[in-house]
Enzyme design. Structure first.
Site, PDB file in Angstrom:
ATOM      1  N   ASP A   1       3.745  -6.889   3.475  1.00  0.00           N
ATOM      2  CA  ASP A   1       3.357  -5.999   4.570  1.00  0.00           C
ATOM      3  C   ASP A   1       3.470  -6.658   5.932  1.00  0.00           C
ATOM      4  O   ASP A   1       2.806  -6.264   6.878  1.00  0.00           O
ATOM      5  CB  ASP A   1       1.919  -5.507   4.329  1.00  0.00           C
ATOM      6  CG  ASP A   1       1.573  -4.266   5.148  1.00  0.00           C
ATOM      7  OD1 ASP A   1       2.494  -3.637   5.686  1.00  0.00           O
ATOM      8  OD2 ASP A   1       0.380  -3.934   5.248  1.00  0.00           O
TER       9      ASP A   1
ATOM     10  N   ASP B   1       0.003   4.476   1.085  1.00  0.00           N
ATOM     11  CA  ASP B   1      -0.126   5.456   2.167  1.00  0.00           C
ATOM     12  C   ASP B   1       0.675   5.036   3.391  1.00  0.00           C
ATOM     13  O   ASP B   1       1.055   3.875   3.544  1.00  0.00           O
ATOM     14  CB  ASP B   1      -1.592   5.655   2.543  1.00  0.00           C
ATOM     15  CG  ASP B   1      -2.249   4.371   3.027  1.00  0.00           C
ATOM     16  OD1 ASP B   1      -2.022   3.310   2.416  1.00  0.00           O
ATOM     17  OD2 ASP B   1      -3.004   4.416   4.026  1.00  0.00           O
TER      18      ASP B   1
ATOM     19  N   GLU C   1      -4.760   2.163   2.968  1.00  0.00           N
ATOM     20  CA  GLU C   1      -4.801   0.955   3.789  1.00  0.00           C
ATOM     21  C   GLU C   1      -4.926   1.291   5.264  1.00  0.00           C
ATOM     22  O   GLU C   1      -5.602   0.597   6.019  1.00  0.00           O
ATOM     23  CB  GLU C   1      -3.533   0.132   3.534  1.00  0.00           C
ATOM     24  CG  GLU C   1      -3.542  -1.258   4.160  1.00  0.00           C
ATOM     25  CD  GLU C   1      -2.946  -1.326   5.558  1.00  0.00           C
ATOM     26  OE1 GLU C   1      -3.012  -2.398   6.185  1.00  0.00           O
ATOM     27  OE2 GLU C   1      -2.409  -0.296   6.039  1.00  0.00           O
ATOM     28  N   GLU C   2      -4.275   2.377   5.670  1.00  0.00           N
ATOM     29  CA  GLU C   2      -4.157   2.667   7.092  1.00  0.00           C
ATOM     30  C   GLU C   2      -5.430   3.233   7.716  1.00  0.00           C
ATOM     31  O   GLU C   2      -5.601   3.173   8.922  1.00  0.00           O
ATOM     32  CB  GLU C   2      -3.000   3.646   7.333  1.00  0.00           C
ATOM     33  CG  GLU C   2      -1.631   3.124   6.883  1.00  0.00           C
ATOM     34  CD  GLU C   2      -1.105   1.998   7.747  1.00  0.00           C
ATOM     35  OE1 GLU C   2      -1.844   1.508   8.624  1.00  0.00           O
ATOM     36  OE2 GLU C   2       0.049   1.600   7.540  1.00  0.00           O
TER      37      GLU C   2
ATOM     38  N   HIS D   1       3.716   2.885  13.169  1.00  0.00           N
ATOM     39  CA  HIS D   1       2.640   3.810  13.557  1.00  0.00           C
ATOM     40  C   HIS D   1       3.053   4.739  14.690  1.00  0.00           C
ATOM     41  O   HIS D   1       2.208   5.400  15.286  1.00  0.00           O
ATOM     42  CB  HIS D   1       1.355   3.058  13.935  1.00  0.00           C
ATOM     43  CG  HIS D   1       0.767   2.254  12.830  1.00  0.00           C
ATOM     44  ND1 HIS D   1      -0.474   1.649  12.924  1.00  0.00           N
ATOM     45  CD2 HIS D   1       1.217   1.955  11.587  1.00  0.00           C
ATOM     46  CE1 HIS D   1      -0.741   1.018  11.803  1.00  0.00           C
ATOM     47  NE2 HIS D   1       0.275   1.189  10.974  1.00  0.00           N
TER      48      HIS D   1
ATOM     49  N   ASP E   1       6.480   0.992   6.862  1.00  0.00           N
ATOM     50  CA  ASP E   1       5.161   0.378   6.746  1.00  0.00           C
ATOM     51  C   ASP E   1       4.327   1.260   5.814  1.00  0.00           C
ATOM     52  O   ASP E   1       3.849   2.314   6.220  1.00  0.00           O
ATOM     53  CB  ASP E   1       4.508   0.268   8.122  1.00  0.00           C
ATOM     54  CG  ASP E   1       3.066  -0.201   8.080  1.00  0.00           C
ATOM     55  OD1 ASP E   1       2.650  -0.753   7.046  1.00  0.00           O
ATOM     56  OD2 ASP E   1       2.351   0.008   9.077  1.00  0.00           O
TER      57      ASP E   1
ATOM     58  N   HIS F   1       0.831  -1.209   0.000  1.00  0.00           N
ATOM     59  CA  HIS F   1       0.000   0.000   0.000  1.00  0.00           C
ATOM     60  C   HIS F   1       0.862   1.253   0.000  1.00  0.00           C
ATOM     61  O   HIS F   1       1.950   1.304   0.583  1.00  0.00           O
ATOM     62  CB  HIS F   1      -1.001  -0.003   1.167  1.00  0.00           C
ATOM     63  CG  HIS F   1      -0.408  -0.014   2.543  1.00  0.00           C
ATOM     64  ND1 HIS F   1       0.002   1.135   3.182  1.00  0.00           N
ATOM     65  CD2 HIS F   1      -0.185  -1.034   3.419  1.00  0.00           C
ATOM     66  CE1 HIS F   1       0.450   0.818   4.399  1.00  0.00           C
ATOM     67  NE2 HIS F   1       0.357  -0.483   4.568  1.00  0.00           N
TER      68      HIS F   1
END
Length: 485
Positions: free
Chosen positions: A170, A79, A146-147, A459, A116, A77
């Site tokens: 991922d 983003d 995705e996030e 994150h 990520d 992904h």
């Protein structure tokens, strides 16, 4: 600063990662990175298209001699989660990520790194660009958002892809081969609350309580660690002082899929209650420090007297309902898997809490690999919040990915991992939300697997990617592509 990153091995991957990280790419604002990826494919002379939701698909023919192999999809992904430290001056909408090398790790200066899933994207870019890497017929799928909802995967229509095997890049431990993941649902509780004039509290004092320094992290992968949740810890402080203060405002956390690291509350303390207020804050702070001394060594709780007097505060009955609801709402691991050792089955992250200007909002992300358990926990949260007068909504629901231990690609990759590393890989499902379950809805016959390099602290501003692990992972990628049956 990023030039040091470009010299790392494998250079093909790190150079593409540096290129990608120069492009701002927050979730739901991926216009620039979509254009970047579209230009990348077209400049290589490859068949490149953007579907109706913004996913980018780039197709590359097989290298000579592998034309008859099973066609594959490599997927990551575009983003990234945008988090920064409070004292970091950084604009994610306009700046590229500032990276540096720290021993075996690549880090960012006070922000998330974007490994990520940027390292997965960079890997695919390196394969697409290469004239020497052997691979079967290849489709690169770069999904968006995705996030914060997986809307890219959800919007991908059937029939666009011909691949029979999906390699999702991922996963965040290099010894792990992923065969399943959790589904999730956003639970949001919202209500308007009654206020009263802060001026009614004559000679009152105003305090700002700041709780900061928590590790934070991925609300799926890191939830098992029992890390501090800033919203729950702040609520303990406020509940303990509920009879000697009036809450004016509260702001904690920022993203549903990130364990909240910081929370700030402004309270009004009536005349004559200051000593009781300070005493309770000191007592509960001490309890929290003792409980989290090994897990959260950088935790800080600071109480400052401030001059700015808020115009309004919560009425006492509204304050009590809110604090009790926050106390009762489950946060953290709800149930461990009874069939897979050390796998979290169901959890909830109380991710973001705001109380301001007559409106309070509590935002959660509930995850589970079992649909009935996810519904059970979501209903439990709904019940707690509705009893306190909140309106509760569910949104952004996505399915899990059920493990298939007889997967043909799993057999191939398991044997390759042993050959390369002289040890067995950890074949596992994870508690994160991967896109495989969603993609499988429109491509049910696709054989899927997930793997990747070691990434820690995703994150959060502590996110870091292992250099040696990326080298190990890259060799695994190359061998896998050559050995697709």
């Amino acid at each position: 600063m990023n030039e040091a990153i470009r010299k790392l091995q494998p250079q093909k991957v790190w150079n593409k990662f540096a290129d990608l990280n120069a492009v701002p790419r927050p979730s739901k604002k991926e216009e620039r990175v979509i254009e970047f990826m579209k230009d990348f494919g077209k400049n290589l002379g490859l068949d490149t298209k953007v579907d109706e939701v913004g996913n980018v698909i780039i197709k590359k023919p097989a290298t000579k001699g592998l034309e008859d192999r099973t066609p594959i999809v490599m997927q990551s992904h575009l983003d990234m989660v945008h988090q920064k430290n409070n004292d970091t001056d950084f604009d994610f909408d306009s700046q590229g990520i500032e990276m540096y090398v720290d021993g075996d790790w690549v880090r960012a200066k006070g922000t998330t790194l974007g490994a990520d899933n940027g390292l997965g994207v960079a890997t695919i870019m390196a394969v697409l660009e290469s004239k020497t890497i052997e691979h079967p017929p290849l489709e690169a799928l770069f999904t968006i958002d995705e996030e914060t909802g997986m809307t890219g995967a959800m919007g991908l229509k059937g029939g666009l892809l011909n691949g029979k095997i999906l390699l999702n890049l991922d996963t965040e431990e290099d010894d792990e081969i992923g065969v399943g993941c959790a589904g999730g649902v956003d639970v949001t509780a919202k209500k308007n609350y009654a206020q009263m004039d802060a001026a009614d509290q004559y000679d009152a004092h105003v305090y700002r309580i700041t709780l900061k320094g928590l590790q934070g992290g991925h609300s799926g992968m890191d939830i098992i660690k029992g890390l501090g949740n800033a919203n729950k810890l702040m609520n303990r402080l406020l509940f303990a002082t509920r009879d000697v203060m009036h809450l004016a405002s509260l702001k904690g956390g920022s993203l549903r899929n990130a364990i909240p690291r910081e929370s700030v509350a402004v309270v009004v303390v009536p005349k004559g209650q200051e000593n009781a207020f300070k005493s309770e804050i000191k007592k509960i702070s001490g309890e929290i420090f003792n409980e989290f001394i090994s897990l959260e060594p950088d935790l800080e709780i600071v109480t400052d007297k401030i001059e700015d007097r808020p115009a309004k505060v919560l009425k006492q009955d509204e304050q009590l309902k809110f604090l009790k609801a926050m106390y009762a709402a489950h946060n953290g691991v709800f149930r461990m898997s009874p069939s897979i050792e050390n796998l979290v089955e169901t959890s909830n992250n109380i991710a973001k809490v705001t109380v301001v200007d007559g409106t309070m909002t509590i935002e959660c992300l509930t995850r589970s690999s079992v649909e009935s358990s996810k519904e059970n926990l979501a209903t439990s949260l709904q019940s707690v919040f509705e009893l306190a007068g909140f309106n509760v909504t569910f949104a952004g629901e996505y399915p899990g990915w059920a493990p298939k231990m007889d997967s043909p690609i799993l057999k191939v990759m398991r044997e390759l991992y042993v050959k390369l590393n002289n040890e067995e890989p950890h074949v596992a499902a994870c508690h994160a939300g991967l896109e495989c379950g969603i993609l499988g809805q429109n491509y049910p016959q696709m054989d899927m697997i997930s793997f990747g390099p070691t990434i820690k602290g995703a994150h959060s501003p502590d996110e870091r990617a292992s250099i040696s692990s990326t080298q190990k992972y890259w060799k695994f990628v190359l061998e896998t592509l050559k050995n697709i049956p």
